[in-house]
Write a protein that holds these residues in place. Structure first.
Motif, short mmCIF file in Angstrom:
data_model
loop_
_atom_site.label_atom_id
_atom_site.label_comp_id
_atom_site.label_asym_id
_atom_site.label_seq_id
_atom_site.Cartn_x
_atom_site.Cartn_y
_atom_site.Cartn_z
N GLN A 69 4.49 -14.82 -0.01
CA GLN A 69 4.87 -14.48 1.36
C GLN A 69 3.80 -13.57 1.97
OE1 GLN A 69 7.80 -15.84 2.71
NE2 GLN A 69 7.66 -16.96 0.78
N PRO A 70 3.13 -14.01 3.02
CA PRO A 70 2.06 -13.19 3.62
C PRO A 70 2.54 -11.82 4.11
CG PRO A 70 2.01 -15.42 4.49
CD PRO A 70 3.26 -15.31 3.66
N GLY A 71 3.83 -11.63 4.30
CA GLY A 71 4.35 -10.34 4.75
C GLY A 71 4.49 -9.30 3.66
N TRP A 72 4.35 -9.69 2.39
CA TRP A 72 4.53 -8.73 1.30
C TRP A 72 3.61 -7.52 1.40
CZ3 TRP A 72 5.01 -12.99 -2.97
CH2 TRP A 72 6.33 -13.45 -3.04
N PRO A 73 2.32 -7.67 1.71
CA PRO A 73 1.48 -6.47 1.83
C PRO A 73 1.97 -5.49 2.91
CG PRO A 73 0.10 -8.40 1.56
CD PRO A 73 1.51 -8.90 1.79
N ASP A 74 2.42 -6.01 4.04
CA ASP A 74 2.94 -5.12 5.09
C ASP A 74 4.22 -4.43 4.64
OD1 ASP A 74 0.87 -5.68 6.87
OD2 ASP A 74 1.96 -7.34 7.81
N GLU A 75 5.08 -5.17 3.95
CA GLU A 75 6.30 -4.55 3.42
C GLU A 75 5.96 -3.44 2.43
OE1 GLU A 75 9.27 -7.35 2.03
OE2 GLU A 75 8.67 -8.78 3.57
N PHE A 76 4.95 -3.69 1.60
CA PHE A 76 4.50 -2.65 0.67
C PHE A 76 4.03 -1.42 1.44
CE2 PHE A 76 0.69 -0.54 -0.84
CZ PHE A 76 1.24 0.19 -1.87
N ARG A 77 3.20 -1.61 2.46
CA ARG A 77 2.66 -0.46 3.21
C ARG A 77 3.78 0.37 3.83
NH1 ARG A 77 -1.64 -3.96 3.54
NH2 ARG A 77 -0.99 -5.12 5.38
N ARG A 78 4.80 -0.29 4.34
CA ARG A 78 5.93 0.46 4.92
C ARG A 78 6.65 1.28 3.84
NH1 ARG A 78 6.23 -4.22 8.01
NH2 ARG A 78 7.84 -5.19 6.71
N GLU A 79 6.87 0.64 2.69
CA GLU A 79 7.56 1.35 1.60
C GLU A 79 6.68 2.48 1.07
OE1 GLU A 79 11.11 1.80 -0.13
OE2 GLU A 79 10.71 -0.03 0.99
N ALA A 80 5.39 2.23 0.95
CA ALA A 80 4.46 3.26 0.44
C ALA A 80 4.42 4.46 1.38
CB ALA A 80 3.07 2.67 0.26
N ALA A 81 4.48 4.22 2.69
CA ALA A 81 4.48 5.33 3.65
C ALA A 81 5.73 6.19 3.45
CB ALA A 81 4.41 4.80 5.08
N ARG A 82 6.84 5.54 3.19
CA ARG A 82 8.09 6.27 2.94
C ARG A 82 7.97 7.10 1.65
NH1 ARG A 82 13.24 3.98 0.72
NH2 ARG A 82 14.77 5.54 1.25
N ILE A 83 7.37 6.52 0.64
CA ILE A 83 7.17 7.23 -0.63
C ILE A 83 6.20 8.40 -0.44
CG2 ILE A 83 6.17 7.01 -2.95
CD1 ILE A 83 7.31 4.08 -2.90
N ARG A 84 5.12 8.18 0.30
CA ARG A 84 4.13 9.24 0.54
C ARG A 84 4.80 10.42 1.24
NH1 ARG A 84 0.18 10.99 -1.89
NH2 ARG A 84 -0.88 9.01 -1.96
N THR A 85 5.66 10.13 2.21
CA THR A 85 6.37 11.19 2.92
C THR A 85 7.25 11.97 1.94
OG1 THR A 85 6.33 9.97 4.99
CG2 THR A 85 8.04 11.66 4.77
N ALA A 86 7.91 11.26 1.04
CA ALA A 86 8.80 11.92 0.08
C ALA A 86 8.04 12.75 -0.94
CB ALA A 86 9.65 10.87 -0.64
N LEU A 87 6.91 12.25 -1.40
CA LEU A 87 6.20 12.90 -2.51
C LEU A 87 5.04 13.79 -2.10
CD1 LEU A 87 6.08 10.07 -5.20
CD2 LEU A 87 7.50 12.13 -5.20
N GLY A 88 4.46 13.54 -0.95
CA GLY A 88 3.29 14.33 -0.55
C GLY A 88 2.21 14.29 -1.61
N ASP A 89 1.69 15.46 -1.95
CA ASP A 89 0.59 15.56 -2.91
C ASP A 89 0.98 15.30 -4.36
OD1 ASP A 89 -1.12 16.13 -0.84
OD2 ASP A 89 -1.07 18.31 -1.15
N LEU A 90 2.28 15.17 -4.64
CA LEU A 90 2.68 14.82 -6.01
C LEU A 90 2.17 13.44 -6.39
CD1 LEU A 90 6.38 16.11 -6.14
CD2 LEU A 90 4.42 17.03 -7.39
N ALA A 91 2.02 12.55 -5.39
CA ALA A 91 1.51 11.20 -5.63
C ALA A 91 0.00 11.21 -5.49
CB ALA A 91 2.12 10.21 -4.63
N LEU A 92 -0.70 10.96 -6.59
CA LEU A 92 -2.16 10.89 -6.57
C LEU A 92 -2.62 9.56 -5.98
CD1 LEU A 92 -2.88 12.35 -10.12
CD2 LEU A 92 -2.79 13.58 -7.92
#
Length: 188
Positions: free
Chosen positions: A8-31
């Motif tokens: 599904q060509p949309g999978w990379p965009d779905e990943f980016r949205r989820e990753a942004a949510r994770i980055r917000t939650a973890l901040g610098d804890l995520a390398l």
């Protein structure tokens, strides 16, 4: 039942949205936050599940608390990865934290691994090898389709698939040594 979908060509965009949510939650804890697994390889058939790897300095309670506060479900019974043939045998090298999606949201599998450990390197190398070798990716996709169509017990799907993944990983190790492979920058 295991269902394998066309890429599904949309999978990379779905990943980016989820990753942004994770980055917000973890901040610098995520390398690093990386899209791994079959949905990260263009053209590869896959289960419609986003696999995400978060690389951290250590598997700390703060990581668990931050991801749980963001709604992710911690599955403490899943605390290590499969060890491939020839892999480091120290249990610590294959430890991880594992999370699932928040209720009523997009299905994700989140693997939190320590940067520099073999189990953190494995999915990045596997993904990059399949990206660089489309014929291997296509063969792997066909194997997954046949397994999903023919296994009477869908719970055995990972057990049957792991040796095939190991074969690809061992070829990927040879490719990495010959090419000087290093993981690209994080996907998020």
């Amino acid at each position: 039942m295991v269902t394998i979908s066309d890429y599904q060509p949309g999978w990379p965009d779905e990943f980016r949205r989820e990753a942004a949510r994770i980055r917000t939650a973890l901040g610098d804890l995520a390398l690093r936050i990386d899209h791994i697994g079959s949905t990260a390889v263009a053209g590869l058939a896959a289960k419609d599940i986003l696999d995400i790897q978060i690389s951290v300095a250590a598997l700390r309670p703060a990581v668990i608390a931050a991801l749980q506060a963001a709604g992710y479900q911690y599955r403490e019974e899943i605390d290590r990865d499969h060890v491939p043939p020839g892999g480091a045998r120290a249990a610590e090298a294959w430890r991880k934290l594992y999370f699932r999606e928040a209720p009523a949201t997009r299905v994700v599998h989140i693997h939190v691994r320590v940067a520099g450990q073999p189990n953190q390197r494995y999915p990045l190398l596997f993904r990059d090898y399949l990206r660089a070798h489309p014929a291997s990716a296509a063969a792997y996709g066909e194997l997954k389709r046949r397994l999903s169509a023919n296994l009477a017990d869908s719970d055995s799907y990972p057990d049957v698939k792991d040796p095939a993944v190991d074969l690809i990983y061992l070829a990927a190790e040879d490719w990495a040594a010959a090419s000087g492979w290093q993981p690209a920058a994080s996907d998020a």
